[in-house]
Design a protein around this motif. Sequence first.
Motif, PDB file in Angstrom:
ATOM      1  N   ALA A  93     -21.943   2.011   4.731  1.00 26.18           N
ATOM      2  CA  ALA A  93     -20.573   2.529   4.724  1.00 26.18           C
ATOM      3  C   ALA A  93     -20.078   2.815   3.319  1.00 26.18           C
ATOM      4  CB  ALA A  93     -19.640   1.530   5.404  1.00 26.18           C
ATOM      5  N   THR A 124     -17.009   5.416  12.810  1.00 26.00           N
ATOM      6  CA  THR A 124     -16.189   5.060  11.653  1.00 26.00           C
ATOM      7  C   THR A 124     -15.359   3.815  11.941  1.00 26.00           C
ATOM      8  OG1 THR A 124     -16.055   7.398  11.029  1.00 26.00           O
ATOM      9  CG2 THR A 124     -14.438   5.906  10.054  1.00 26.00           C
ATOM     10  N   ASP A 174     -14.820   9.891  16.062  1.00 31.12           N
ATOM     11  CA  ASP A 174     -14.763   8.916  14.966  1.00 31.12           C
ATOM     12  C   ASP A 174     -15.038   7.491  15.434  1.00 31.12           C
ATOM     13  OD1 ASP A 174     -12.513   8.511  16.452  1.00 31.12           O
ATOM     14  OD2 ASP A 174     -11.105   8.563  14.757  1.00 31.12           O
ATOM     15  N   ARG A 200     -21.260   8.347   4.660  1.00 30.98           N
ATOM     16  CA  ARG A 200     -19.926   8.561   5.233  1.00 30.98           C
ATOM     17  C   ARG A 200     -19.749  10.017   5.657  1.00 30.98           C
ATOM     18  NH1 ARG A 200     -17.998   5.451   0.786  1.00 30.98           N
ATOM     19  NH2 ARG A 200     -17.117   7.360  -0.125  1.00 30.98           N
TER      20      ARG A 200
END
Length: 432
Positions: free
Chosen positions: A115, A91, A88, A121
């Motif tokens: 995003a 992110t 991640d 996403r």
Amino acid sequence: MRFAFYGRMSTEDFQDYVTSRAWQRNAADELVTGKGVVVVEFFDRGCSRRVGWSDRPEAGVLLAALADPDRGFDAVVVGEYERAFFGDQLTALLPVFARHGVQLWLPETNGPVDAADPVHRALTMLLGAQSKREVLRSRFRVLAAMRAQVVEQGRFLGGRPPYGYRLVDAGPHPNAAHARWGRRLQRLEPDPVTARHVRWMFAQRLAGHSASRIAHDLNVRGVPCPSSADPGRNRHRSGAVWTLRTVATILGNPRYTGRQVWNRQCTDHDSTSSRKRAGQRWNQPRDWVISKAVAHPALVSEADFIAAQAVDASPRPADGGARRYALVGLVVCRVCGRRMDSHWVHGRPGYRCRHGHTTAKLNASDRPKTLYLRQDRILARIAVNLAVSEPLEPAALADSLRTQGLTILCDADTCTRVNTSSTGQPQLQLIN
């Protein structure tokens, strides 16, 4: 647009920097053709994808440049997701890029990552999971293959040969392609100079001698220790003499029985920071991987090796009774800061500090004199300090000291007092 290119390669020993950089840069250039030009590069070499961007040398510089209004680029482009991100990481980084008004371009999104787009996403989450899965699958395949090679073939998998052995040619590599490239296997063979010392160590152990005594005798005889006998393969060690730990490690190594053994140590892969070294720890014997057949000449029989593990050279009381030391772990030497060893003194419990010296080492002329303290005298001086008329109960005092986080700091001088150390840890200072 002005782009900053970011790339990464993990191992310089198994990858070519020029080739790796070229194909990643080509993928990035193809993505931005007609939309801008790459004006600056950031490329990490010898850095795992598991390491976060802030802990990578070049990626860290790139993140710091984002806050500079005169940074000279408007967006960052990478050639392949797996080369730049793990799990991640993306992110967590997208808000940082957005805060500084810098776009991030990926080939997988065919342009800038949005995003706010649910498709983007979902894609970044999928790519992160795939990047993590690739590492786990690769590790599983490699470890499973290494296990089979040890168990079925008794193959030497690399590393330094144990003391007492040397590496010799074992024929062509079983992989046909590697064999055509000239790669060959290696195996262990007794070293004509050091093998006899290993046999002698096991013989001494079977005779009931302690590892400390064996190390001392080796030093007295002038036998070079492993780091001195083979300095080329022991650059990480600077020791010039035998130590108790070195002897104990040799006596506990089952490879001297002739069987190949792997997975005695494991590496902690949880660290995601380049500032933290991957820790190694010893596995339990049940987790060791041992070859089915003998893979190299043995220096000790399996029966003698097992018997050597059962030898207990610890000193025992002549009367067979148990010796109890109430203040064990609580008495600290003021000279060197070490916790003092429990030591029986003329039929009484006591404590001593040899300031790091062991029987495995030769005496040094400048070594401080060994400090000896009897437990009954320590208790008497504490009683005087606390103005207690009756003798102190050792077990009760020890419990009280441990409860309060107190230790007894000793040297060979005058009085007793209570204070707090510079670290804020309260210490009961006893000066004999």
